[in-house]
Design an enzyme around this catalytic site. Structure first.
Site, short mmCIF file in Angstrom:
data_model
loop_
_atom_site.label_atom_id
_atom_site.label_comp_id
_atom_site.label_asym_id
_atom_site.label_seq_id
_atom_site.Cartn_x
_atom_site.Cartn_y
_atom_site.Cartn_z
N GLY A 75 -3.91 -1.10 -1.50
CA GLY A 75 -2.57 -0.48 -1.62
C GLY A 75 -2.68 0.66 -2.81
CD GLN A 111 4.89 -7.21 -6.07
OE1 GLN A 111 5.58 -8.27 -5.60
NE2 GLN A 111 3.66 -7.15 -6.33
CB THR A 140 -17.68 1.88 10.50
OG1 THR A 140 -18.68 2.85 10.78
CG2 THR A 140 -17.67 0.70 11.60
CB CYS A 152 -3.05 -3.78 -13.96
SG CYS A 152 -2.55 -3.82 -12.19
C1 LIG Z 1 -0.39 -4.87 -6.19
C2 LIG Z 1 0.27 -3.54 -6.11
C3 LIG Z 1 -0.26 -2.16 -5.81
C4 LIG Z 1 -1.81 -2.18 -5.78
O1 LIG Z 1 -2.14 -2.89 -4.64
P1 LIG Z 1 -3.91 -3.29 -4.28
O2 LIG Z 1 -3.99 -3.48 -2.92
O3 LIG Z 1 -4.12 -4.33 -5.16
O4 LIG Z 1 -4.65 -1.98 -4.54
C5 LIG Z 1 0.35 -1.15 -6.08
N1 LIG Z 1 1.84 -1.17 -6.19
C6 LIG Z 1 2.42 -2.33 -6.30
C7 LIG Z 1 4.01 -2.38 -6.72
C8 LIG Z 1 1.86 -3.77 -6.38
O5 LIG Z 1 2.42 -4.77 -6.55
#
Ligand SMILES: *Cc1c(COP(=O)(O)O)cnc(C)c1O
Length: 412
Positions: A74, A190, A248, A336
């Site tokens: 994400g 989310q 890939t 985080c």
């Molecule tokens: C978890 C999350 C991310 C980061 O996604 P990852 O796949 O862990 O890098 C970014 N934005 C929100 C709102 C998230 O909940």
């Protein structure tokens, strides 16, 4: 007997579904061909990727499966959308608009751009964590090229008025003309798989998704890019993802993400209803039984699976440790920032003073969360709060003076 652990941290990550894992294993073992090769097993991998692209497109109402690009997370999707659109359009403008409550993937990408000549407006939010569409309208400038606002907040669960912003931008962009268009990205990580998401209803140009927030594996994400949006390539390589993200393909991860999105979409309505009922019941019980507790975020405009509370006079970390000792996994904010002692930037932006921003508890439900798990929480939480307060100098002072405003430095 070992007690079953209760996992209430689904906003940080979700457990991969058995069906999704099974699909994934198949493409990690027997079906290992490189989708770019030309023999039959390779074409079956290619077909599986296309099917996953179709499944993701369907989950977010995208018109064409080619509007879906697979990424490595994400965070990657978010970074790609924001930095590449900003850079590609800097000849005509250097202004970006976002909000103060975004995930760090968005905030830190914006801060990076600020160091490279861009000007970023971080919109304030109200006490519920929501941006105001008129505020947004008032900060748009001729040199604005990108707006990025999250769909659902990962800490407090507040749902942002994305469709309203999309409608506003449609009008503004009609006046500005194609060459001067403001692009609109939303971090819907989310939201997808949990609440209805339709890119055409929302009016977004780009939308980020992550597999591990919807019962898929970690390390795979997707970016929706509306047809006609010129998003520069992220990785130059062998022409995968229509030349925009070489390398890939992570076939197993991609196929797993498609399956996860399909299953989450099909269960979404019933699951959202179930979670909403459990959520509102939990909030009511906790606020009633624990004095000086408060709900963070909006009461109704929030994710069905999110409960975020503040217990005055105590620190979130202490609560997490004592809950953990009782077999309950929760969070004090985002994954985080926990581990650091910084108070949540989201709660601070919502106007909570530092003392209160430290004392928050995020409980996020998943598909395996049962009512009896929450009953257990309601049973163990009050004595935990009581115990921590009995050790708190602030609480002691408050018991003596009854003066909360002075202690917390704000008017209630
Ligand atoms: C978890 C999350 C991310 C980061 O996604 P990852 O796949 O862990 O890098 C970014 N934005 C929100 C709102 C998230 O909940």
């Amino acid at each position: 007997m070992e007690q079953k652990r209760i996992y209430l941290d689904n906003a940080a990550t979700t457990q991969i579904r058995p069906e999704v894992l099974a699909t994934m294993m198949e493409y990690l073992s027997e079906n290992y061909a490189n989708p770019s090769s030309i023999y039959s097993s390779a074409s079956s991998a290619k077909i599986a990727i296309d099917e996953a692209r179709e499944q993701i497109a369907a989950a977010i109402g995208a018109t064409h499966r080619n509007e879906i690009y697979f990424t490595g997370s994400g965070s990657e999707s978010v970074n790609w959308a924001i930095k590449s659109i900003a850079e590609a359009n800097k000849g005509r403008g250097n202004h970006i608009i976002t909000s103060r409550v975004e995930h760090h993937a968005v905030l830190h990408a914006c801060e990076y751009l600020e160091k490279n000549g861009f000007d970023v407006t971080y919109l304030p939010v109200d006490k519920y964590g929501m941006v105001d569409v008129d505020d947004l309208k008032s900060v748009i400038r001729p040199e604005t090229t990108l707006i990025t606002i999250m769909m659902a907040n990962n800490e407090v669960g507040t749902l942002m008025p994305i469709a309203e912003i999309g409608t506003l931008l449609k009008q503004i962009n009609a006046e500005r003309g194609r060459e001067n268009k403001i692009f609109f990205h939303t971090d819907a990580i989310q939201a997808v798989g949990h609440i209805p998401v339709d890119v055409n209803v929302l009016g977004v140009d780009m939308l980020s998704i992550s597999a591990h927030k919807l019962y898929g594996p970690k390390g795979v994400g997707a970016l929706y890019v509306r047809r006609g949006v010129k998003l520069p390539a992220l990785i130059h390589g062998g022409g995968q993802e229509r030349g925009r993200r070489g390398g890939t393909e992570n076939v197993a991860g991609i196929v797993a993400m498609g399956t996860a999105a399909k299953l989450a979409s099909s269960e979404m309505r019933a699951e959202a209803r179930r979670h909403t009922a459990m959520r509102d019941d939990l909030i009511e019980k906790i606020l009633k039984t624990i004095p000086y507790s408060r709900l963070n975020g909006h009461q109704e405009k929030r994710l069905p699976s999110n409960v975020n509370l503040t217990f005055e006079f105590i620190e979130g970390e202490g609560m997490l440790l004592l809950l953990d000792a009782r077999g309950i996994a929760a969070s004090s904010g985002s994954a985080c920032t926990s581990g650091s002692l910084d108070p949540s930037h989201v709660l601070l932006a919502m106007g909570l003073p530092h003392e209160l921003a430290h004392g928050s508890l995020r409980l996020s439900f998943g598909k395996d969360t049962a009512q009896k798990d929450l009953d257990k929480l309601v049973e163990v939480l009050p004595p935990i709060v009581e115990r921590l307060r009995s050790m708190s100098p602030l609480w002691e002072e408050f018991q003596k003076t009854g003066n909360i405003d002075k202690l917390l430095g704000y008017a209630k």
